[in-house]
Design an enzyme around this catalytic site. Structure first.
Site, PDB file in Angstrom:
ATOM      1  N   GLY A  11       0.865  -1.189   0.000  1.00 23.95           N
ATOM      2  CA  GLY A  11       0.000   0.000   0.000  1.00 23.95           C
ATOM      3  C   GLY A  11       0.892   1.227   0.000  1.00 23.95           C
ATOM      4  O   GLY A  11       1.769   1.371  -0.861  1.00 23.95           O
ATOM      5  N   GLU A  87       1.297   2.246  11.267  1.00 22.70           N
ATOM      6  CA  GLU A  87       0.215   1.343  10.853  1.00 22.70           C
ATOM      7  C   GLU A  87      -0.710   0.985  12.025  1.00 22.70           C
ATOM      8  O   GLU A  87      -1.401  -0.041  11.987  1.00 22.70           O
ATOM      9  CB  GLU A  87       0.820   0.053  10.259  1.00 22.70           C
ATOM     10  CG  GLU A  87       1.786   0.261   9.096  1.00 22.70           C
ATOM     11  CD  GLU A  87       1.114   0.814   7.845  1.00 22.70           C
ATOM     12  OE1 GLU A  87      -0.097   0.607   7.666  1.00 22.70           O
ATOM     13  OE2 GLU A  87       1.802   1.485   7.051  1.00 22.70           O
TER      14      GLU A  87
HETATM   15  C1  SIN Z   1       1.390  -1.303   3.276  1.00 22.09           C
HETATM   16  O1  SIN Z   1       1.614  -0.310   2.621  1.00 22.09           O
HETATM   17  O2  SIN Z   1       2.040  -2.348   3.052  1.00 22.09           O
HETATM   18  C2  SIN Z   1       0.365  -1.326   4.370  1.00 22.09           C
HETATM   19  C3  SIN Z   1      -0.863  -0.533   4.118  1.00 22.09           C
HETATM   20  C4  SIN Z   1      -0.648   0.958   3.966  1.00 22.09           C
HETATM   21  O3  SIN Z   1       0.038   1.573   4.792  1.00 22.09           O
HETATM   22  O4  SIN Z   1      -1.174   1.531   3.003  1.00 22.09           O
END
Ligand code: SIN
Length: 179
Positions: A11, A87
């Site tokens: 993401g 997160e």
């Molecule tokens: C990620 O980017 O792997 C986790 C989700 C996000 O922060 O958008």
């Protein structure tokens, strides 16, 4: 030789890792799908108007492309503490097998928001997802920008995600709709 910890981003970690790392390479996880089913009240929305961000959901026949970052083991605790804070709105760390292009599978840490977390929104019709995203913004910027940057990062990897592309088109349609 000093060991390394691998971190898989799918993401925002794709286009803005913002943590100290060594090499990085495109890679995928098998048995998962990327979905805009997680609410965001701290980055791309607010508690009053949550945005939608991606999480991984089990999907036996699918795979999710992202980027695999190598972090030297000495720096891993600090990096993981930083990512845990970033997160914290519903995501938990999970260890998953990842496959990097031209390499054998290895274990990596990734952040997954499960349906049991308090910000979970789940599935909704595409137009509803787009309308919520078009209206949401948070401290990290607009929710629309999150989708656009994700789509761009995936195109740069050469790995288009149909769910992300469909949402991008639905978002463009919200701009053209009469107000
Ligand atoms: C990620 O980017 O792997 C986790 C989700 C996000 O922060 O958008």
């Amino acid at each position: 030789m000093q060991g390394e910890t691998l971190i898989f981003g799918y993401g925002s970690l794709l286009w803005r890792p913002a943590f100290s790392h060594g090499s990085s390479a495109p890679g995928y996880v098998k048995g998962w799908a990327r979905r805009f089913w997680q609410g965001s009240t701290d980055h791309r929305g607010t508690p009053a108007a949550p945005g939608r961000v991606v999480t991984l959901v089990p999907a036996p026949r699918e795979r999710v492309w992202g980027r695999v970052y190598a972090v030297c083991s000495a720096e891993a605790p600090a990096v993981l503490a930083q990512l845990d804070a970033r997160e914290q709105d519903g995501y938990a760390r999970l260890e998953v097998p990842v496959v990097r292009r031209g390499a054998v599978a290895a274990l990596a840490l990734t952040y997954v928001a499960a349906p049991t977390n308090p910000r979970w929104l789940g599935d909704a019709p595409l137009e509803q997802l787009a309308a919520q995203i078009a209206a949401a913004r948070g401290p990290s910027g607009t929710n629309r920008e999150y989708v656009e940057r994700l789509a761009l990062a995936l195109r740069e990897l050469g790995e288009v995600d149909p769910h992300v592309e469909r949402l991008l088109s639905a978002l463009a349609a919200t701009e053209q709709a009469p107000r």
